[in-house]
Design a protein around this motif. Structure first.
Motif, PDB file in Angstrom:
ATOM      1  N   THR A 233       0.840  -1.213   0.000  1.00 41.49           N
ATOM      2  CA  THR A 233       0.000   0.000   0.000  1.00 41.49           C
ATOM      3  C   THR A 233       0.875   1.263   0.000  1.00 41.49           C
ATOM      4  OG1 THR A 233      -0.181   0.066   2.405  1.00 41.49           O
ATOM      5  CG2 THR A 233      -1.906  -1.150   1.230  1.00 41.49           C
ATOM      6  N   GLN A 234       2.172   1.081   0.338  1.00 47.48           N
ATOM      7  CA  GLN A 234       3.083   2.242   0.254  1.00 47.48           C
ATOM      8  C   GLN A 234       3.550   2.474  -1.185  1.00 47.48           C
ATOM      9  OE1 GLN A 234       6.063   1.149   3.138  1.00 47.48           O
ATOM     10  NE2 GLN A 234       4.478   0.920   4.694  1.00 47.48           N
ATOM     11  N   LEU A 235       3.437   1.435  -2.029  1.00 53.23           N
ATOM     12  CA  LEU A 235       3.855   1.565  -3.431  1.00 53.23           C
ATOM     13  C   LEU A 235       2.677   1.900  -4.344  1.00 53.23           C
ATOM     14  CD1 LEU A 235       6.148  -1.580  -3.969  1.00 53.23           C
ATOM     15  CD2 LEU A 235       6.874   0.801  -4.001  1.00 53.23           C
ATOM     16  N   PHE A 236       1.521   1.278  -4.041  1.00 52.46           N
ATOM     17  CA  PHE A 236       0.374   1.367  -4.938  1.00 52.46           C
ATOM     18  C   PHE A 236      -0.871   1.848  -4.206  1.00 52.46           C
ATOM     19  CE2 PHE A 236       2.683  -2.598  -6.316  1.00 52.46           C
ATOM     20  CZ  PHE A 236       3.213  -2.096  -7.499  1.00 52.46           C
ATOM     21  N   ASP A 237      -1.848   2.327  -5.007  1.00 58.48           N
ATOM     22  CA  ASP A 237      -3.172   2.627  -4.464  1.00 58.48           C
ATOM     23  C   ASP A 237      -3.924   1.291  -4.380  1.00 58.48           C
ATOM     24  OD1 ASP A 237      -5.610   3.582  -3.757  1.00 58.48           O
ATOM     25  OD2 ASP A 237      -6.084   4.454  -5.716  1.00 58.48           O
TER      26      ASP A 237
ATOM     27  N   ASP B 103       6.250  -3.118 -12.291  1.00 58.80           N
ATOM     28  CA  ASP B 103       6.125  -1.675 -12.484  1.00 58.80           C
ATOM     29  C   ASP B 103       5.643  -1.061 -11.167  1.00 58.80           C
ATOM     30  OD1 ASP B 103       5.475   0.872 -13.252  1.00 58.80           O
ATOM     31  OD2 ASP B 103       4.024   0.278 -14.804  1.00 58.80           O
ATOM     32  N   PHE B 104       6.486  -0.296 -10.516  1.00 59.30           N
ATOM     33  CA  PHE B 104       6.117   0.296  -9.225  1.00 59.30           C
ATOM     34  C   PHE B 104       5.424   1.648  -9.387  1.00 59.30           C
ATOM     35  CE2 PHE B 104       9.617  -2.166  -6.716  1.00 59.30           C
ATOM     36  CZ  PHE B 104       8.817  -3.301  -6.762  1.00 59.30           C
ATOM     37  N   SER B 105       5.047   2.002 -10.627  1.00 54.53           N
ATOM     38  CA  SER B 105       4.265   3.227 -10.830  1.00 54.53           C
ATOM     39  C   SER B 105       2.781   2.884 -10.598  1.00 54.53           C
ATOM     40  CB  SER B 105       4.468   3.743 -12.248  1.00 54.53           C
ATOM     41  OG  SER B 105       3.655   3.008 -13.140  1.00 54.53           O
ATOM     42  N   PRO B 106       1.890   3.894 -10.518  1.00 52.24           N
ATOM     43  CA  PRO B 106       0.462   3.601 -10.277  1.00 52.24           C
ATOM     44  C   PRO B 106      -0.127   2.625 -11.296  1.00 52.24           C
ATOM     45  CG  PRO B 106       0.894   5.954 -10.018  1.00 52.24           C
ATOM     46  CD  PRO B 106       2.178   5.341 -10.510  1.00 52.24           C
TER      47      PRO B 106
ATOM     48  N   VAL C 252       0.884  -6.599  -7.421  1.00 46.37           N
ATOM     49  CA  VAL C 252       0.525  -7.209  -6.140  1.00 46.37           C
ATOM     50  C   VAL C 252       0.525  -8.739  -6.202  1.00 46.37           C
ATOM     51  CG1 VAL C 252      -0.852  -5.200  -5.471  1.00 46.37           C
ATOM     52  CG2 VAL C 252      -1.984  -7.157  -6.560  1.00 46.37           C
ATOM     53  N   ILE C 253       0.623  -9.291  -7.405  1.00 42.31           N
ATOM     54  CA  ILE C 253       0.445 -10.744  -7.557  1.00 42.31           C
ATOM     55  C   ILE C 253       1.740 -11.544  -7.456  1.00 42.31           C
ATOM     56  CG2 ILE C 253      -0.296 -12.537  -9.157  1.00 42.31           C
ATOM     57  CD1 ILE C 253      -2.107 -10.570 -10.474  1.00 42.31           C
TER      58      ILE C 253
END
Ligand code: UT7
Length: 331
Positions: free
Chosen positions: A23-27, A149-152, A159-160
């Motif tokens: 959750t710190q990397l992605f929404d 890809d750690f962008s949005p 996450v998988i």
């Protein structure tokens, strides 16, 4: 001559990545990830320490050799399934061979992604049954955390996936072990789940212009389409494999399906009219480890007492390519 799995092993890097960390990397949220995939944690390499699939596979191989009562010098061939080799070339197989200290034996890669382990297993089965090689090391190993890809835009795929390695040593036996393997592919769907770069089709191999230079190095997936095909194709190939074997679904002691999404396993189980506990799952702890997922499951299932001598076992996988398959075994 029969071919049988004489030893299994697995290894995952020590770093555990929780959904909360993502959750710190992605929404995203722990709830979404658990509800849509069944994943709670996955293991990633430490990004400060360069680590490749051959490094993970080396550790898994030690476990399998110990179980089989063999030394690395007893291996006659290495078949290495991976989509994330350490180099553009040569393949991960030769890196592992060098680490194991067994020069001169054949070592090569299989690039069939989530189905790579089953493709490699079929080769090993035939090599041993034909007497070409006595002991074949079948590897599924991946370092995928470096391809995310750690962008949005990367949240659905990011996450998988997890890192890890699983191996099986296939050797000769006086009783049946690996009974049948059934493999399929359909390249019309190659771009539904793929990493387009680096590409040899043009210079430069990697797109460096535009808003997101290097974007093509990340995995792209049409999740819903892949999900739909995964359920249909795995159900079909399992039904076909059971029919060939003359086994009722209910007679199978353990199913081991590729760990892509727990909802895919649930849908296949439902279609076969079987309870979920007939399927070995560890996606909650490791996420989707692609070629490594089935051999990690086998190694864990065996050590958890879920696989015992004489058990009827069905393996099945589906993934990028599209590629899919199933195997029937007596443990
Ligand atoms: O191993 C090789 C084979 N791979 C597979 O078999 C994977 C197959 N596919 C899947 O497992 C699922 O399609 C995914 C887990 C990848 C995605 O689950 P889904 O239920 O198919 O979600 P979706 O892509 O249809 O997206 C549903 C919603 C979307 O929002 P809207 O458009 O409804 O507002 C997405 O933007 O969920 C959103 N979403 C997320 N939300 C929170 C997508 N990813 C995330 C996320 N966190 N990480």
């Amino acid at each position: 001559m029969h071919a049988r799995i004489a030893g299994t092993g697995f290894y995952v890097p020590p770093r555990v990545v929780t959904n909360a960390e993502l959750t710190q990397l992605f929404d995203t949220s722990h709830e979404w990830i658990v509800e849509r995939t069944g994943i709670h944690t996955r293991h990633w390499i430490d990004f400060e320490t360069p680590t490749g699939p051959a490094d993970l596979a080396y550790e898994a191989t030690q476990m399998a050799l110990a179980q089989a009562g063999l030394a690395a010098t007893d291996l006659d061939c290495i078949v290495f399934a991976t989509l994330s080799p350490e180099a553009w070339f040569p393949g991960a197989g030769v890196f592992l061979q060098a680490k194991l200290g067994v020069p001169h034996i054949p070592a090569f890669d299989v690039r069939m992604q989530c189905s790579g382990f089953l493709y490699a297993l079929q080769m090993a089965e035939h090599f041993v049954k034909l007497g070409t090689y006595r002991h074949v090391l079948v590897v599924g190993a991946e370092v995928q955390s470096t391809t995310l890809d750690f962008s949005p835009q990367g949240r659905t795929v990011g996450v998988i996936f997890g890192d890890g390695a699983g191996v099986a040593i296939v050797g000769p036996s006086d009783r049946p072990g690996i009974l049948n393997t059934h493999l399929h592919a359909d390249g019309r769907y190659a771009k539904e789940l793929w990493v387009p770069e680096p590409t040899s089709t043009r210079r430069p191999k990697v797109t460096l212009e535009g808003e997101r230079p290097g974007e093509g190095l990340f995995a792209i997936m049409n999740g819903r389409e892949v999900f739909r095909h995964a359920v249909t194709r795995m159900s079909e190939v399992i039904t076909h494999a059971l029919g060939k074997q003359g086994w009722a679904a209910d007679a199978v002691d353990l199913f081991v399906l590729h760990q892509a999404n727990i909802r895919i396993v649930q849908a296949v189980a439902e279609g076969l009219g079987l309870p979920l506990d007939r399927f070995f799952n560890n996606i909650d702890r490791y996420g989707n480890t692609t070629a490594a997922s089935i051999p990690i499951c086998l190694a864990e299932a065996e050590r958890a007492g879920r696989l015992a001598e004489g058990h009827k076992v069905v393996l099945a996988s589906f993934g990028s390519g599209f590629g899919w398959g199933a195997a029937t075994l007596v443990w």
